[in-house]
Design an enzyme around this catalytic site. Structure first.
Site, PDB file in Angstrom:
ATOM      1  N   CYS A  67       7.324   1.324  -0.734  1.00  0.00           N
ATOM      2  CA  CYS A  67       6.791   1.629   0.593  1.00  0.00           C
ATOM      3  C   CYS A  67       7.677   1.119   1.730  1.00  0.00           C
ATOM      4  O   CYS A  67       7.960  -0.075   1.830  1.00  0.00           O
ATOM      5  CB  CYS A  67       5.394   1.026   0.756  1.00  0.00           C
ATOM      6  SG  CYS A  67       4.647   1.428   2.358  1.00  0.00           S
ATOM      7  N   ARG A  70       5.708  -1.162   5.232  1.00  0.00           N
ATOM      8  CA  ARG A  70       5.001  -2.414   4.967  1.00  0.00           C
ATOM      9  C   ARG A  70       4.938  -3.412   6.129  1.00  0.00           C
ATOM     10  O   ARG A  70       4.241  -4.415   6.038  1.00  0.00           O
ATOM     11  CB  ARG A  70       5.604  -3.112   3.744  1.00  0.00           C
ATOM     12  CG  ARG A  70       5.285  -2.441   2.420  1.00  0.00           C
ATOM     13  CD  ARG A  70       5.951  -3.154   1.271  1.00  0.00           C
ATOM     14  NE  ARG A  70       7.340  -2.719   1.080  1.00  0.00           N
ATOM     15  CZ  ARG A  70       8.179  -3.331   0.255  1.00  0.00           C
ATOM     16  NH1 ARG A  70       7.810  -4.416  -0.399  1.00  0.00           N
ATOM     17  NH2 ARG A  70       9.398  -2.865   0.101  1.00  0.00           N
ATOM     18  N   TRP A 232      -0.191   6.536   7.818  1.00  0.00           N
ATOM     19  CA  TRP A 232       0.148   7.787   8.473  1.00  0.00           C
ATOM     20  C   TRP A 232       1.398   8.343   7.794  1.00  0.00           C
ATOM     21  O   TRP A 232       2.050   7.656   7.008  1.00  0.00           O
ATOM     22  CB  TRP A 232       0.361   7.588   9.983  1.00  0.00           C
ATOM     23  CG  TRP A 232       1.282   6.472  10.349  1.00  0.00           C
ATOM     24  CD1 TRP A 232       2.654   6.468  10.279  1.00  0.00           C
ATOM     25  CD2 TRP A 232       0.897   5.170  10.830  1.00  0.00           C
ATOM     26  NE1 TRP A 232       3.144   5.261  10.671  1.00  0.00           N
ATOM     27  CE2 TRP A 232       2.083   4.454  11.045  1.00  0.00           C
ATOM     28  CE3 TRP A 232      -0.319   4.561  11.104  1.00  0.00           C
ATOM     29  CZ2 TRP A 232       2.090   3.145  11.510  1.00  0.00           C
ATOM     30  CZ3 TRP A 232      -0.323   3.254  11.570  1.00  0.00           C
ATOM     31  CH2 TRP A 232       0.870   2.569  11.766  1.00  0.00           C
ATOM     32  N   GLU A 237       8.344  13.360   4.729  1.00  0.00           N
ATOM     33  CA  GLU A 237       7.500  13.648   3.560  1.00  0.00           C
ATOM     34  C   GLU A 237       7.014  15.096   3.588  1.00  0.00           C
ATOM     35  O   GLU A 237       6.948  15.772   2.561  1.00  0.00           O
ATOM     36  CB  GLU A 237       6.278  12.735   3.550  1.00  0.00           C
ATOM     37  CG  GLU A 237       6.573  11.257   3.468  1.00  0.00           C
ATOM     38  CD  GLU A 237       5.315  10.445   3.429  1.00  0.00           C
ATOM     39  OE1 GLU A 237       4.667  10.416   2.364  1.00  0.00           O
ATOM     40  OE2 GLU A 237       4.948   9.845   4.439  1.00  0.00           O
TER      41      GLU A 237
END
Ligand code: HEM
Ligand SMILES: N=C(Nc1cccc(CNC[C@@H]2CCCN2)c1)c1cccs1
Length: 356
Positions: A67, A70, A232, A237
């Site tokens: 991720c 973070r 979000w 992506e």
């Protein structure tokens, strides 16, 4: 404590880490350890306090090596729904999660935790589009083809559209039930570029909030197999993967045509130009609709601040390079030029075996 089992060991480690970081007194720690020890010896398991659950869910995010988002780990909204014991109650709480997290576009990172071990949500994400294999080729999101077939087997009425929101499939104590999501709680963004008008015929859109519902949350030896969480989106992506991969919506050729690019010659980099146009369109459209989104440069900058903060506090920084670099212009981020320790600390979020 003679560590009679793996669970005792993991519980012991977690309680120590949690009470240390939350600056609890020695007495609190001692009392809690003996309470947990009792519960495990008597019942074979133990129950987290709401405070331990909240801390565990946040630190699991902080430990998620794939991720990039973070930096905001401590601001996660943790909703404790471990007491629910009917399909309908769980469905209603999932609808509330979608509404609370969506927040009319001002997305709130949120997790809802259900009782460990006996609940599964079969969906990959609470909101995702159906995929269909037809004689004329694929329709919708190819990544959803298998799950869509399962929904149809369970009685779902397929609409064979490009953007059909899938129903929720909830398993509780071995019994599986299907629930439709009301249209009005699903916020979607129409995707059109700031420049090229001809995009409009493509009628592109995507949903506002990604809510992962197929991973488990592991805290101190306890596995929460249903703990849907959302943040979000990072624009790439949607623009560089979901709408671009040739095994997903595969839109680059159509985008290039709309841009009147010469697609007969690869070294003209028409794919790259189409990608750039699509990704700026995604960011522009989300912003114009007032829906939270982050571009990959800003996200990388935020990750750098996360690294600096963790270093200052003296905690190990873990990461998985191949997931942390964005799929678009990765070498423009500091991440690309760094190396990361891939160690998966716990608490953490893990993949789990498919329930179907
Ligand atoms: C707040 C905004 C957030 C952003 C922009 C963000 C961004 C991302 C991105 C881009 C990925 C890679 C996804 C992919 O390539 O498929 C990712 C992975 C991940 N994120 Fe975050 N994230 C955010 C919040 C969160 C939250 C709230 C959690 C959990 C509480 C979380 C846990 C994870 C996990 C577990 C993965 C790995 C998923 C996998 O292995 O498939 N993230 N994140
Ligand atoms: N922005 C997000 N993206 C994200 C995070 C975790 C997992 C995923 C989905 N990853 C699986 C896809 C499909 C294969 C590789 N990528 C997306 C978030 C979703 C939930 C919290 S943040």
């Amino acid at each position: 404590i003679p560590l009679k089992s793996q669970l005792l060991n993991e519980a012991y480690i977690f309680i120590h880490q949690c009470y240390e970081e939350l600056n609890k007194s020695e007495d609190d720690l001692k009392n809690r350890l003996s309470e947990v020890n009792q519960q495990i010896l008597l019942s074979g398991t133990y129950k987290h306090t709401s405070e331990e659950l909240e801390y565990g869910a946040k630190v699991a995010w902080r430990n998620s090596v794939r991720c990039i988002g973070r930096l905001f780990w401590d601001s996660l909204h943790v909703i404790d729904q471990r007491q629910l014991d009917t399909h309908e109650q769980i469905y209603n709480v999932l609808v509330k999660h979608i509404e609370y997290a969506t927040n009319k576009g001002k997305v709130r990172p949120t997790i809802t935790v259900f009782s460990p071990n006996n609940v599964r949500v079969w969906n990959h994400q609470l909101i995702r589009y159906a995929g269909y294999e037809t004689d004329e080729g694929n329709m919708g999101d190819p990544d959803s083809i298998q799950f869509t077939k399962k929904c149809i087997e369970l009685g779902w009425e397929p609409k064979y559209g490009r953007f059909d929101v899938l129903p929720l499939v909830i398993e509780l104590n071995g019994e599986t039930k299907l629930f439709e999501l009301p249209d009005e709680i699903i916020l979607e963004v129409n995707i059109q570029p700031p420049t090229i008008k001809s995009f409009d015929e493509l009628k592109l859109k995507w949903y506002a909030v990604p809510i992962i519902s197929n991973m488990s949350l592991e805290i101190g030896g306890i596995t929460y197999s249903a703990a849907p969480f959302n943040g979000w989106y990072m624009g790439t992506e949607i623009g560089a993967r979901n709408l671009a991969d040739d095994f997903r919506y595969n839109l680059l050729p159509e985008i290039a045509d709309a841009m009147e690019l010469d697609t007969s010659n690869r070294s003209m980099l028409w794919r790259d130009r189409a990608l750039l146009e699509l990704n700026t369109a995604v960011l522009h459209s989300f912003k114009a609709s007032g829906v939270t989104i982050v571009d990959h440069h800003t996200a990388a900058e935020q990750f750098k601040r996360f690294e600096q903060k963790e270093k200052r506090i003296g905690r190990p920084i873990t990461g998985k390079w191949s997931w942390l670099i964005p799929p678009l212009t990765p070498a423009a981020t500091h991440i690309f030029h760094n190396q990361y320790d891939e160690q998966e600390l716990t608490p953490n979020y893990f993949y789990q075996k498919k329930p179907f």
